[in-house]
Enzyme design. Structure first.
Site, PDB file in Angstrom:
ATOM      1  N   SER A   1      50.135  66.280  61.813  1.00 21.48           N
ATOM      2  CA  SER A   1      48.888  66.255  62.052  1.00 21.48           C
ATOM      3  C   SER A   1      48.816  64.455  62.463  1.00 21.48           C
ATOM      4  CB  SER A   1      48.477  66.142  60.698  1.00 21.48           C
ATOM      5  OG  SER A   1      47.352  65.980  60.263  1.00 21.48           O
TER       6      SER A   1
ATOM      7  N   TYR B   1      50.320  66.174  51.405  1.00 20.18           N
ATOM      8  CA  TYR B   1      50.198  66.208  52.271  1.00 20.18           C
ATOM      9  C   TYR B   1      50.189  65.681  53.548  1.00 20.18           C
ATOM     10  CZ  TYR B   1      47.484  68.784  56.692  1.00 20.18           C
ATOM     11  OH  TYR B   1      47.633  69.716  57.234  1.00 20.18           O
TER      12      TYR B   1
END
Length: 296
Positions: free
Chosen positions: A188, A201
């Site tokens: 990401s 995350y």
């Protein structure tokens, strides 16, 4: 007379301002406002993956669904892994895959369950008659404003799904994927430009980036290519199911250079490329699909 496929593709590039909304985790695509574009009407294949067999985790919606559709349109048979509560979305995606004329297998389960994740790759290989591609895509993302409110239980759950499962699945995949095969991990923009409300995350996504490079070095010795895709803000069920603060949803992705969030269909071609023979000399690489966010 307009081309519906062209209209859909244009719609996928519009700037969206989703209304404030919330779903219980993990969220369903069928309940999103607006619906995400997975390429159901717009993605056209060119047989770049014909004859290949792929296992995709998180294949029911979002990026995983878009990858599954693209792979099927490119000729690959697909095994879909997803949580049982996401079955309704998975069945919708599977119908698109079946319409493409490929074999589709359903392997629902929870990646936090060690028995399930330890057997998943072998089950996929048995169901498809072998395995050529593993897409480690399933992810858990919960927004928490303060470290003081980020529980150990959430941190453990996020790491379990996002990175620990990748170790288990990749370990198993390297036993069944032959030379010329591919493992593709979803990292990401958060690995490189982390948000403070996505601390756990973002930490897992940084770990995935390093895991990809380390694994790529080992797997290359047996002719298996390992790479990653780093999406930016993409409109998926992760966002309205506590992946973002509810009040931030109307402007989600508006801070990119393109000024908008991306759609899952805009990410899937990167996975197709990395899985195809056209990427035969790409190893340990990360493809950034983020609308112009900062990146290394």
């Amino acid at each position: 007379m307009t081309d519906p496929a062209a209209d859909t593709q244009r719609a996928g590039k519009e700037r969206i301002s989703p209304p404030e909304q919330r779903q219980p985790e993990p969220g369903l695509d069928s309940k999103m406002q607006p619906k995400a574009d997975h390429g159901e009407h717009s993605y056209k294949g060119h047989d770049r993956l014909k004859g290949k067999r792929a296992l995709i985790t998180g294949g029911d919606s979002g990026i995983g669904a878009a990858v599954a559709i693209a792979f099927a349109r490119e000729g690959a048979d697909v095994a879909l892994a997803y949580l049982p509560v996401e079955t309704s979305d998975a069945l919708t995606v599977a119908q698109v895959l079946e319409d493409a004329g490929v074999e589709v297998k359903h392997l629902p389960g929870d990646l936090r369950n060690r028995s399930y994740r330890d057997s998943l790759v072998d089950e996929a290989a048995t169901a498809l008659g072998g395995l050529d591609i593993l897409v480690n895509n399933a992810g858990k993302q919960i927004s928490v404003e303060s470290l003081q409110d980020l529980s150990d239980e959430q941190v453990e759950a996020t790491f379990d799904v996002n990175i620990f499962a990748m170790f288990a699945l990749s370990r198993a995949a390297l036993k069944v994927i032959g030379e010329g095969g591919s493992i593709i991990n979803t990292t990401s923009i958060q690995a490189f430009d982390p948000s403070d409300h996505l601390m756990d995350y973002a930490a897992t996504k940084g770990a995935i980036s390093n895991f990809t490079k380390s694994l790529a070095s080992q797997a290359a010795k047996q002719g298996v290519r390992v790479n990653a895709v780093a999406p930016g803000p993409i409109w998926t069920p992760l966002q309205p199911s506590d992946g973002q603060p509810i009040e931030a949803l109307p402007e989600f992705g508006h801070d990119t250079w393109l000024g908008r969030a991306g759609q899952p269909v805009e990410v899937s071609p990167a996975y197709v490329f990395l899985a195809s023979d056209e990427a035969s000399y790409m190893v340990g690489s990360t493809v950034h699909v983020n609308g112009g966010k900062n990146q290394p």
